[in-house]
Design a protein around this motif. Sequence first.
Motif, PDB file in Angstrom:
ATOM      1  N   ARG A 234      14.965 -21.198   4.705  1.00 10.65           N
ATOM      2  CA  ARG A 234      14.774 -22.378   5.542  1.00 10.65           C
ATOM      3  C   ARG A 234      15.298 -22.082   6.940  1.00 10.65           C
ATOM      4  NH1 ARG A 234      12.046 -26.809   4.589  1.00 10.65           N
ATOM      5  NH2 ARG A 234      13.643 -28.041   5.637  1.00 10.65           N
ATOM      6  N   GLN A 243       8.837 -31.331  -0.229  1.00  5.64           N
ATOM      7  CA  GLN A 243       7.815 -30.923  -1.184  1.00  5.64           C
ATOM      8  C   GLN A 243       7.805 -29.409  -1.350  1.00  5.64           C
ATOM      9  OE1 GLN A 243       5.976 -32.983  -3.129  1.00  5.64           O
ATOM     10  NE2 GLN A 243       5.335 -31.083  -4.164  1.00  5.64           N
ATOM     11  N   GLN A 244       7.987 -28.685  -0.255  1.00  5.68           N
ATOM     12  CA  GLN A 244       7.954 -27.219  -0.364  1.00  5.68           C
ATOM     13  C   GLN A 244       9.167 -26.711  -1.146  1.00  5.68           C
ATOM     14  OE1 GLN A 244       6.984 -24.913   3.048  1.00  5.68           O
ATOM     15  NE2 GLN A 244       5.183 -26.121   3.544  1.00  5.68           N
ATOM     16  N   THR A 245      10.304 -27.386  -1.000  1.00  6.43           N
ATOM     17  CA  THR A 245      11.471 -26.989  -1.803  1.00  6.43           C
ATOM     18  C   THR A 245      11.150 -27.129  -3.280  1.00  6.43           C
ATOM     19  OG1 THR A 245      12.910 -27.825  -0.062  1.00  6.43           O
ATOM     20  CG2 THR A 245      13.927 -27.420  -2.197  1.00  6.43           C
ATOM     21  N   ASP A 247       8.208 -27.122  -4.657  1.00 10.01           N
ATOM     22  CA  ASP A 247       7.165 -26.181  -5.070  1.00 10.01           C
ATOM     23  C   ASP A 247       7.709 -24.760  -5.227  1.00 10.01           C
ATOM     24  OD1 ASP A 247       5.225 -28.092  -5.280  1.00 10.01           O
ATOM     25  OD2 ASP A 247       4.520 -27.858  -3.223  1.00 10.01           O
ATOM     26  N   TRP A 274      -0.884 -24.427  -2.289  1.00  7.48           N
ATOM     27  CA  TRP A 274      -0.230 -24.065  -1.030  1.00  7.48           C
ATOM     28  C   TRP A 274      -0.752 -22.723  -0.537  1.00  7.48           C
ATOM     29  CZ3 TRP A 274       2.391 -27.029   2.072  1.00  7.48           C
ATOM     30  CH2 TRP A 274       3.085 -28.138   1.570  1.00  7.48           C
ATOM     31  N   PHE A 280       1.178 -22.737   4.407  1.00  9.93           N
ATOM     32  CA  PHE A 280       2.599 -22.696   4.081  1.00  9.93           C
ATOM     33  C   PHE A 280       3.390 -22.142   5.262  1.00  9.93           C
ATOM     34  CE2 PHE A 280       0.829 -18.679   2.643  1.00  9.93           C
ATOM     35  CZ  PHE A 280       1.743 -17.738   3.078  1.00  9.93           C
ATOM     36  N   ASP A 282       6.709 -21.776   4.626  1.00 14.63           N
ATOM     37  CA  ASP A 282       7.871 -21.318   3.883  1.00 14.63           C
ATOM     38  C   ASP A 282       7.535 -19.935   3.318  1.00 14.63           C
ATOM     39  OD1 ASP A 282       9.716 -20.708   1.887  1.00 14.63           O
ATOM     40  OD2 ASP A 282      10.059 -22.817   1.417  1.00 14.63           O
ATOM     41  N   LEU A 285       7.624 -19.443  -0.446  1.00 19.15           N
ATOM     42  CA  LEU A 285       6.472 -20.000  -1.149  1.00 19.15           C
ATOM     43  C   LEU A 285       5.320 -19.000  -1.143  1.00 19.15           C
ATOM     44  CD1 LEU A 285       5.549 -22.566  -2.590  1.00 19.15           C
ATOM     45  CD2 LEU A 285       4.720 -23.418  -0.396  1.00 19.15           C
TER      46      LEU A 285
END
Lengths: 493, 338
Positions: A234, A243-245, A247, A274, A280, A282, A285
């Motif tokens: 991050r 949401q990405q956390t 996922d 994603w 994305f 991230d 991810l």
Amino acid sequence: MSGSGADARAAGAAHATFRLTARGADPDVELDVVDGWDRVVAGPTFSDLVASLPRGPYVVRFRLGGSRAERPLFLGADTVVDAPPMARASSAPIDGTFSSTADQTRAACELSQKTTGRDVGAQPTGRVFVFVRTPDRRRASVRPVGCGLRLVSRSGRVLASLDGGPACERSDVEGWSGVSLRVPPGQLLLRFAGPPVRLVPLQVFDGWQTQAFVLDPAGTSAGPRPDTLRVFLRRDGFDPSGQQTRDVDRGYEALANVGDGASPARVPPSVVRWLLAEKFDDPMLGLLGAWLQLAVGRTVPPYVLDHIEALIGPSPDVVALRIASARRGGPLPRSGWAGPSDPPMFRAGLQALLDASVEHDEAITDGSPLDRLSPKFLADLVWTSWTEAVAAEAVLPAFDDLLEEVEEEGALAESAGTARTDEDGPRSVDVTGPRLRGRSPRSVTWVERALRDAGVTTTNASRADVSDLARRLSLPPSAVRRALGTIRGANAD
Amino acid sequence: MPLQPKDWAVLVGIQHYGDDLGSLQGPLDDVGAFRTWIEDAATGGGVPPAQVKVLASDGSDRAPPLKDEIDRAFASILQQTAGGGGRRLYVYFGGHGLSGGADATLLCLASWSLALRGAALNEADYRTKLAESGCFAEIVFLVDACRTRVPGAFGQLPMFGAAAPKPASVAFVAQATRDQYPAFEAASADDRRVRGHFTKALLDGLRGGAVDANHAGPGVTADGLKRYIEVHTPRVAAAHGHAQTAQVTNGLPSDPPTVFGAAPAEGQVEIVVAPGATPGTLVVEGAVGEAARVSPPPAVWSLRLPRGTWYVTDGADGIVGRFRVQDTTEVLHVRLGS
């Protein structure tokens, strides 16, 4: 038809089927149906399930991440079953996980947005955040949370001990311990006390915070569990509700459970969504999604690889991913076939490099840390990990004998001075084994034992099939050649 | 079940290991529990106690049981059953394990360490040698151990073997977990003793939990046991916060079904009905259909029911209660409306 009307009705009822609809309430909920004879009669599938089944007792089983739930029912009419509220299991105190508390979530957010110790190195443009928590505060703790878990530099310096010390903040009441530091980009190590003692690489990137979360069961003598390690990348601290956390967390669960050759249907749709959306931001991810795609036999689009590299640069994990993708028919790495010198964080990446090295020596450079560590790798986590040397093993040089220091030496010394040390213990731990100078009595390594077990002797070692042995032992050919050389030279000793 | 004079068993429990693996807490109790079942001539395996070889670790520096001792136990049994004198051989292992490939587990000896990565038994090789010995018609391998992978780990071959391989006997092979995954143990809610999740599910199934639509008699079938282990091991593991999926390969005949033990086909159930709490009719219904109906229900409704899951309804699909007839050695008390 024979018999009484009641018998006929009973016979008809016995053969009638009813519609069973099971709803997961989350697209990543996996579900199936088991009948009264313990037979799986519908599923598994994700999200929703519709089946036509005869009258009788059934159990609908729901799985989400590490959580399971069951709904027993007697099917005597068309029936709709909804999954009960399900919370995920995760070491990260993400909103909705069943074992975390608001106190732990708040502490993780606050700690990740500040530093708990002095900066490491002259150019600390990366950040590392390690957070250990206990999943059940009600159980009496027999030792401090985070006992034995340390953040270590590649030179073996203890940057922080998670069971206390100046660089660590903790709350035994709330059941957590954390460290947040500014560090130079490069590789650090998490050292678990074991058994066995285990080292896991943590890659730090310019402009990113590498966040590591670990569960530490209270009330047991065992320490923090390496299999619970979750790593997030991050730019702005821990986000427990993003949401990405969530996922990324799902991605870890899927990667841990999807073996090579598994059906693509076993990959949670959200992770793939994603990845294919190319939106994305991230990088974790992206890495997770790409490894999942490869695990189920799919290819990774080139733009995904480029996007990940644009976010975090050509780190060992990105290089390993490019090589793995190339071996599946994707594009060749732009920088040629030179593999990384350091181990990647993902074990899938390590395995890809080991596999590629059998055909391409360049995948693992002879004499690199990755090569020298190869006999010590363990293979039971999502993460690359290795053991410290044990007395009977050959002695390997420490990382800093092989590589230039990542850290600026003066700043490191300062940092080490602030780190907690056991009163009777050393200020540093040896991350690769004891360092012996000069000639010492030589121990036989397991690689040599394995080669001898495979029929290699001093007289036939020069004719051994290096590629075949490397493939069988999951080692780079260079490690096999070294051991063969030792066996060949045994007579000379 | 009467004694099975041609059945034999080798039970290996290794609880004590060095620092590289760490000691376990459950294998010795697991072996003890399995031994109780296998020597039980009334409802268990009915293996004569003299034909049950138990080899267990004791934490001493000698690190027993040694491979030599284990191989001698097998060799002794093969000598006594030479020429097909045996019917079934049970092999149970509880301890640390490592992946030995898709279909095998490396059974770690007490001396296993990262330096001694070969201090393990290759379960598949042992199984093959036993199957080819010609001494037994059936081989049953039950392994409660991890199957995680440590590069370079390898297993040892058995030292025994037939001069010429005989036609291989059929086998039932149950592994506690999938290849490259761990298996777990945890304290039991019943007696707080640590047990392997797989062994708990295995014994629950053998004692009557396993059901089979094609078998109404006593004992549990190999097909039913396979399904029970596969469905219930994850359930037991989940109750302790673990994820574990057992892997069972059943090569034993299904027609007629191969049966383990002699768990009674039916169990005694007493349904206690609270006054005024139930409708005028009660129906007991399960996977085999309706088993019993009473109107009006008495205060205590005694009936014998086959093993399995049962629902009590009001006769019009209203569910009143649910229970499972499993351990058929005791009366099951079910309370309705309280």
